[in-house]
Design an enzyme around this catalytic site. Sequence first.
Site, PDB file in Angstrom:
ATOM      1  N   TYR A 357       5.239  33.096 -11.219  1.00 19.73           N
ATOM      2  CA  TYR A 357       7.000  33.168 -11.148  1.00 19.73           C
ATOM      3  C   TYR A 357       7.350  33.582  -9.925  1.00 19.73           C
ATOM      4  O   TYR A 357       8.648  33.947  -9.832  1.00 19.73           O
ATOM      5  CB  TYR A 357       7.268  34.432 -12.284  1.00 19.73           C
ATOM      6  N   CYS A 384     -10.437  32.176  -5.288  1.00 18.43           N
ATOM      7  CA  CYS A 384     -10.481  31.018  -4.557  1.00 18.43           C
ATOM      8  C   CYS A 384      -9.160  30.097  -4.651  1.00 18.43           C
ATOM      9  O   CYS A 384      -9.292  29.290  -5.421  1.00 18.43           O
ATOM     10  CB  CYS A 384     -11.859  30.133  -4.659  1.00 18.43           C
TER      11      CYS A 384
END
Length: 462
Positions: A357, A384
Amino acid sequence: MLTVESTANTGRQYLPENPETLSPNQSLMPLTATVNDQDHLVVGGCDVVELVEKYGSPLYILDEHTLRTTCRQYRESLQKYYSGESLAIYASKAWSCMAICAIVDSEGLGFDVVSGGEIYTTLQAGISPTKIYFHGNNKSREELNFALDSGVTIIVDNFLELEMLAEITGDRQATANIILRLTPGIECHTHEYIRTGHLDSKFGFDPNQIEETFTLVGRHDYLNCIGLHAHIGSQIFEQQPHKDLGDVLAGWLKKAGEYGLNLEILNLGGGLGIRYTESDDPPSIEAWCRNVAESLEAACLKYGVGLPKLIVEPGRSLVGTACITAYTVGSRKVVPEIRTYVSVDGGMSDNPRPITYQSLYRSVVANRMSDECNETVTVAGKHCESGDVVIKDARLPTPQPGDILVVLDTGAYNYSMASNYNRIGRPAAVLVNEGEAQVIIRRETYDDLVRQDCLPERLRQI
Ligand code: LLP
């Protein structure tokens, strides 16, 4: 003694100034936050640096006092401003675990659950099913059977569920208490993903089909409809949407009466926002409850209906401020004239909110609370994924490897949305209170990570 000016640009700037009177959702730190002689952050009477030494890193640290204060403020404010019966129920999706359920229960609140797993967690914590309300826009038959076996109240979301419930209760010849969830068509200013009340929403019966809904419900002998529910969204700072909601629901309560449904409950959902950064300015819990209570009373008067039992279901504002996450600082990468990355030992797997968000957080270096925030760095996670950024442009005292970096206000929708991305185990959570710390969720081990894996015999190499 540090002066106000000298603390303004240090981690101390976020300490609560008047914790006795503050509404927790307006504080950036748990109410018990202080700094000790070693210049370490202390929460619930526990030195955060020592907690990390003992329980490992990253670590969720939950302050019991803040959580209890929040529960009390909801309960007392509703009693103070609403003349009818009232109940605050905890939207446990914000963080469902047995210890939190037990604390919230002991403060007299009920529970909103949204899955068989959340029902199970609350029951395992010893919560009475009479205080549990089961939500969800696509409940399975198994979940409905589990809910009926347990005796929780079901908040019915759609026609398929209504039919399924009518069939199951008919087969069992046992009555179920239900509440109908309606989409109120109220807009509010919050992130698009966490808005639920506008008409284009997957949740609840469409108000254009309200007559059909009431008629159908009235036809089923084993469905005992006891109330109506609506929720308009989350992290809301404005008061007007809930004022409007009270009016809309009271109008529907009257309409339900015309269809022979005499309802006792109106549930106005949750949604009160919390302060994640200095610029966030949510109303206090008391002001929010007052607004909800007074507008509902006014609306009931307007429509000439008696006062129903008022239920509200806060999640974020109940647990959000009570918890912090402690990380250990690791590598640093300087991209000249662009950005300095400082990486911590967690990130999007324990707090997916920034990547989901673009949520903003504040942080402090817990072992150097009075050091000047002299550097702007981007706090990166260890996953990653380039977007795995915990805080962009954080102002901190130049973070060094081994420093304990604490992110504030991580109680809501952090653990509950955590994952094992990159096969990183979920951190432990400790509950702190008056100088004592207890593990409430154990850290996941490597064994935990492969526990559900199955390696067929023919693939076995060792
Ligand atoms: N009631 C219902 C029916 C809800 O759907 C929700 C939240 C609540 C109550 C509690 O709302 P709160 O008081 O926490 O605002 N994962 C998102 C938030 C999703 C909210 C979902 N529903 C986030 O991290 O911001």
